[in-house]
Design a protein around this motif. Sequence first.
Motif, PDB file in Angstrom:
ATOM      1  N   ARG A  24       0.822  -1.212   0.000  1.00 27.51           N
ATOM      2  CA  ARG A  24       0.000   0.000   0.000  1.00 27.51           C
ATOM      3  C   ARG A  24       0.857   1.264   0.000  1.00 27.51           C
ATOM      4  NH1 ARG A  24      -5.210  -0.945   4.065  1.00 27.51           N
ATOM      5  NH2 ARG A  24      -6.604  -1.787   2.453  1.00 27.51           N
ATOM      6  N   ARG A  65      -8.253  -1.110  14.761  1.00 29.72           N
ATOM      7  CA  ARG A  65      -7.780  -0.775  13.415  1.00 29.72           C
ATOM      8  C   ARG A  65      -7.663  -2.024  12.542  1.00 29.72           C
ATOM      9  NH1 ARG A  65      -7.926   1.573   8.805  1.00 29.72           N
ATOM     10  NH2 ARG A  65      -5.939   1.610   7.676  1.00 29.72           N
ATOM     11  N   SER A  66      -7.175  -3.122  13.100  1.00 29.04           N
ATOM     12  CA  SER A  66      -7.025  -4.340  12.311  1.00 29.04           C
ATOM     13  C   SER A  66      -8.374  -4.874  11.846  1.00 29.04           C
ATOM     14  CB  SER A  66      -6.289  -5.409  13.126  1.00 29.04           C
ATOM     15  OG  SER A  66      -4.954  -5.010  13.383  1.00 29.04           O
ATOM     16  N   ILE A  69      -9.405  -3.003   8.832  1.00 31.97           N
ATOM     17  CA  ILE A  69      -8.698  -3.423   7.622  1.00 31.97           C
ATOM     18  C   ILE A  69      -9.251  -4.752   7.110  1.00 31.97           C
ATOM     19  CG2 ILE A  69      -6.453  -4.082   6.672  1.00 31.97           C
ATOM     20  CD1 ILE A  69      -5.187  -2.113   8.674  1.00 31.97           C
ATOM     21  N   GLU A  72     -12.304  -4.023   5.247  1.00 36.12           N
ATOM     22  CA  GLU A  72     -12.023  -3.355   3.971  1.00 36.12           C
ATOM     23  C   GLU A  72     -11.596  -4.353   2.899  1.00 36.12           C
ATOM     24  OE1 GLU A  72      -8.941  -0.565   4.726  1.00 36.12           O
ATOM     25  OE2 GLU A  72     -10.116   0.620   6.153  1.00 36.12           O
ATOM     26  N   PHE A 358      -2.534  -6.395  11.307  1.00 42.52           N
ATOM     27  CA  PHE A 358      -2.638  -5.388  10.253  1.00 42.52           C
ATOM     28  C   PHE A 358      -2.241  -4.004  10.764  1.00 42.52           C
ATOM     29  CE2 PHE A 358      -5.798  -8.292   8.061  1.00 42.52           C
ATOM     30  CZ  PHE A 358      -4.994  -8.541   6.963  1.00 42.52           C
ATOM     31  N   GLU A 362       1.243  -1.597   9.968  1.00 41.71           N
ATOM     32  CA  GLU A 362       1.232  -0.191   9.557  1.00 41.71           C
ATOM     33  C   GLU A 362       2.228   0.620  10.375  1.00 41.71           C
ATOM     34  OE1 GLU A 362      -3.235   0.661   7.804  1.00 41.71           O
ATOM     35  OE2 GLU A 362      -2.893   0.969   9.954  1.00 41.71           O
TER      36      GLU A 362
END
Length: 373
Positions: A24, A65-66, A69, A72, A358, A362
């Motif tokens: 990404r 947050r994971s 993701i 998504e 994930f 990041e």
Amino acid sequence: MSRHDIVIVGAGIVGLAHALAAARRGRRVLVVDRDAAANGASIRNFGFVTVTGQEAGAVWGLARRSAQIWAEIAPAAGIAIEQRGLLLAAHRREAEAVLDAFLATPMGSDCRRLPPADLARHWPMLVPPRAALWSPHDLRVESRTAIPRLAGWLAAAHGVAFAYGTAVHAVETGRVETSRGPIFADQVIVCPGDDWATLFPDCYAEAGITRCKLQMLRLAAPGWHLASPVMGDLSMVRYLGYAALPEAAALRARLEAEPAAAAALAHGVHLIAVQSADGSLVVGDSHHYAPTPDPFAADAVDAHILAAYTELLGPPPPVLARWTGTYASAAGHSIVRAPARDVRLVVVTSGTGASTSFALAEQVLDTMMGETA
């Protein structure tokens, strides 16, 4: 082999998470793994992306947050989200107190205590609990298919290259020595899980990392549907988001005073039940610690898991499969070390790889790219 921006050692969920974060950011990525396919902890778990109950603070943030993701990328990668949310059922008065205390914390935001009528209507398969909490934050994938599909999507959609069946012998700045010859890269991220003998064993020893062995079961379809994964009283003294609450001390004392529950705790047993698309249930698990755990599943441990299931969901259906797994374990969530310039060793040591990798990736990539800049 050609030169790459980043080489990642390890094709489990931690390695794949770093491959996604790197791709990404526009990096050319090669993932190297000694096996022909992912075969370790990443496919031997529940596939339960657990947010609710994770340790307060940084770990809970990583899990939130994971999960975002996962939500998504799953549709693009052809990964079905089999279940959403979490039902936490309390069968003891002390567990009810933990549940209510959790609801009063910031981590209890958007969670709610279900009234008895809702429980009876939507969760009739439960042995009626004193109280239950429902959380919208969690999700579940079928890990044994999700991991290979994630790898395939990374290759097709992001150009990530994979070298399976390739053992890595040594890593230094700019160079990875493998069974197929050297690979050159600007940066290297090593995600070897619980293999501490091959790469950077001193880092493992310094962090006090050992192995945790778990036992799990797949049960036949029971004839009803769980909309969400389900957990019970034993989980409230294991998951730090609950266990760190003052109210959890009384629950632990109550459990330790009950012979059956005390025996389960002695084997690190707590109950998670999730359901697959074919209706079968994955249940577990147990926790035993040793540098090299034996590979054998003990029937007595499975019996404790099934007893915890019975307390929560009634008599269990027939067992279809049994297995063991191991993962790296130490105090704290993870280690991120820089054993050489432009090299990172990343090991999740809390058994939460599917739930937090994930977001951790990041952070690692942001730091590494900042150093390069």
